[in-house]
Write a protein that holds these residues in place. Sequence first.
Motif, PDB file in Angstrom:
ATOM      1  N   THR A  85      58.744 -55.307  61.682  1.00  0.00           N
ATOM      2  CA  THR A  85      58.867 -56.388  60.702  1.00  0.00           C
ATOM      3  C   THR A  85      59.865 -57.427  61.183  1.00  0.00           C
ATOM      4  O   THR A  85      59.635 -58.636  61.098  1.00  0.00           O
ATOM      5  N   TYR A  88      58.417 -59.379  64.133  1.00  0.00           N
ATOM      6  CA  TYR A  88      57.294 -60.185  63.647  1.00  0.00           C
ATOM      7  C   TYR A  88      57.804 -61.466  62.986  1.00  0.00           C
ATOM      8  O   TYR A  88      57.263 -62.544  63.172  1.00  0.00           O
ATOM      9  N   LYS A 159      43.259 -55.848  61.662  1.00  0.00           N
ATOM     10  CA  LYS A 159      43.798 -55.579  60.337  1.00  0.00           C
ATOM     11  C   LYS A 159      45.281 -55.948  60.333  1.00  0.00           C
ATOM     12  O   LYS A 159      45.935 -55.995  61.372  1.00  0.00           O
ATOM     13  N   SER A 160      45.843 -56.164  59.151  1.00  0.00           N
ATOM     14  CA  SER A 160      47.218 -56.657  59.024  1.00  0.00           C
ATOM     15  C   SER A 160      48.221 -55.786  59.768  1.00  0.00           C
ATOM     16  O   SER A 160      49.087 -56.295  60.495  1.00  0.00           O
ATOM     17  N   GLU A 161      48.114 -54.461  59.635  1.00  0.00           N
ATOM     18  CA  GLU A 161      49.082 -53.569  60.270  1.00  0.00           C
ATOM     19  C   GLU A 161      48.978 -53.618  61.788  1.00  0.00           C
ATOM     20  O   GLU A 161      49.993 -53.542  62.482  1.00  0.00           O
ATOM     21  N   ASP A 162      47.765 -53.724  62.308  1.00  0.00           N
ATOM     22  CA  ASP A 162      47.592 -53.832  63.760  1.00  0.00           C
ATOM     23  C   ASP A 162      48.090 -55.174  64.264  1.00  0.00           C
ATOM     24  O   ASP A 162      48.705 -55.268  65.334  1.00  0.00           O
ATOM     25  N   LYS A 164      50.493 -56.994  63.174  1.00  0.00           N
ATOM     26  CA  LYS A 164      51.957 -57.010  63.254  1.00  0.00           C
ATOM     27  C   LYS A 164      52.458 -56.365  64.543  1.00  0.00           C
ATOM     28  O   LYS A 164      53.591 -56.610  64.967  1.00  0.00           O
ATOM     29  N   ARG A 165      51.624 -55.542  65.156  1.00  0.00           N
ATOM     30  CA  ARG A 165      52.009 -54.836  66.375  1.00  0.00           C
ATOM     31  C   ARG A 165      51.345 -55.446  67.614  1.00  0.00           C
ATOM     32  O   ARG A 165      51.267 -54.807  68.661  1.00  0.00           O
TER      33      ARG A 165
END
Length: 610
Positions: A85, A88, A159-162, A164-165
């Motif tokens: 986070t 990001y 997807k959002s979680e991917d 961010k990484r």
Amino acid sequence: MSEQEILNLIAKIKEELSVLPVGCISKKTIYGKIRYYHQYKDASGKMKYVMLRDEEVDSLREQIEHRKELEFKLRRLSTSLPKVTAEYLIGPDNYECQTRIGKTLKTFVEPVKRWERRSDFGKLIAYLYGNEHDRVCVIYGLRRTGKSTMIRQAIADMKSEDFKRAAYIKIRTDDNMSMLNADLKRLEKNGFRYVFIDEVTLMSDFIDSASILSDIFAACGMKIVLSGTDSLGFWFALNNELYDRAKPVISTTFIPFGEFSRVLHIHSIDDYICYGGTLRAGETDFDDDDVFADDASFRDDETTRRYIDTAICKNIQHSLECYKDGSSFARLYELYEKKELTSAINRIIEDMNHRFVVDVLTREFVSHDLGLAKSNLNRERDQSKRTNILDIVDVNAITKRLKDLLDIKNKEEQSIGITETHVAEIKRYLKALDLIVDCPIEYGIGGERTEHIIFTQPGMRYCQAQALIYSLKKDEFFNVIEENTRQYVIERILEGVRGRMLEDIVLLETYRALDKRNYLVFKYSFGNGEFDMVVYDKKENSCKLYEIKHSTEIVREQARHLLNEEQLKNVSPKYGKIAERCVLYRGKDSVTEEGILYKNVEDYLVGLSD
């Protein structure tokens, strides 16, 4: 503070940072006087020095110091947030290479989200979310063939979680593996999993140190995608440092007609012949000023030459310079040393195109096709189109002059002659780039197979052929012919080129589409003619014979070889039962009374890509 309060404070600090100057103040003593400079890196990473007036120094120094205080505060705030986070939100200010994450990455990938995907896009997605470990994904190909777009689309679909990484790194010419290594360590430490490294072959030490990407970072769970225009550099790396460490390997250079049609929504085979090979729509609209931009790779002879120079010649030269200190130049080193390597590559590409055009012109002017055209024009029902032009033209004189015009000139300008050894070595590299493919010609039953070079980017060949043919207008003999005759002869020649190129396109795409373990695909030549394509099914011991015509009309003479019983009998002993005799052309599907199939060539090519 709560996480939301921290995020609000971070946003406020970043807003204040956006208007504060970056860099530092340096000074130099020039002729005994101290001069102050504002020193900083611009967006491309290049160091800039702006001389300051004495009254500007203190104010700028205060702003830079204030920026440092805010950046320190920002780093302290980030320690109380989850690692991904924080990275990001705060951004890539401290990366050594040009890196995009978070909001800047989202802005970068959003424009291509709705564009059509290339056929190999699924291979990239399978790598990103599959169980492949210890390996990297490689995407290589010549300029403007969709590499970076494929990467951006894969990121945009996350997807959002991917997301961010995910990080995107654009390599510059002054970057090196040490800098990239430091950035990857930081990304790994902060929880990043998906890293896309574009133009990675620009690093001079990439070829000799590429294994670090697979052996260290991919082995620890990172999904690393490497992309670049330097196809030859990847070819060297895949045969050395990345041997058995890259999967999948995706080449974008070859764009089949079916994929070209689907991605760009251009369904004309003539458009593909003229401008195929790169993914740039709209290049045929010559009333549009944008056509004259650099994007139009094959707009004219000059843009084609520029594309060859930048996308092919420099590609080869850069890779050879980087690989083992240039030792791979082998027999090409003498050309390189005399600064003639780029010129030699260009001349060899032109020579292959010239030979192709001369062959077309000779064949067109002496073949039955010309006699058929004469007959058709003399019998034309529309009186305004009826003409005996081809009865008047001095075929032998024009053919000789054309062949003279298309010979390679400037040999006297070469300090070193280009030998057959040079040609073989350069052709080897062109094949490694996926630019040329050898689709052989077989001469009769038991005859030899000879080389038949086909360019995978048709626009490159057609545009150069067109420019060479138009040089006819400078010929004194040609200029004394009346205007309508000149225009007709030129169009007749261009039609012949399009026809021969259509043959090559069908042969190439069929050759690449069919499993070579089960099929043979080749051109079959005999004494007084040829089958444009033979497809032999090894399992069934049967074959299909094809004639390929650029025409939209059905004329019995088009199938004359397919109706030649003597030649059909010669084929069967070696290639089994003749399962199909077919003419591929630009008209509608049909069957003649003699059992000859007529199939639309555009539908046929689209079917190969399905």
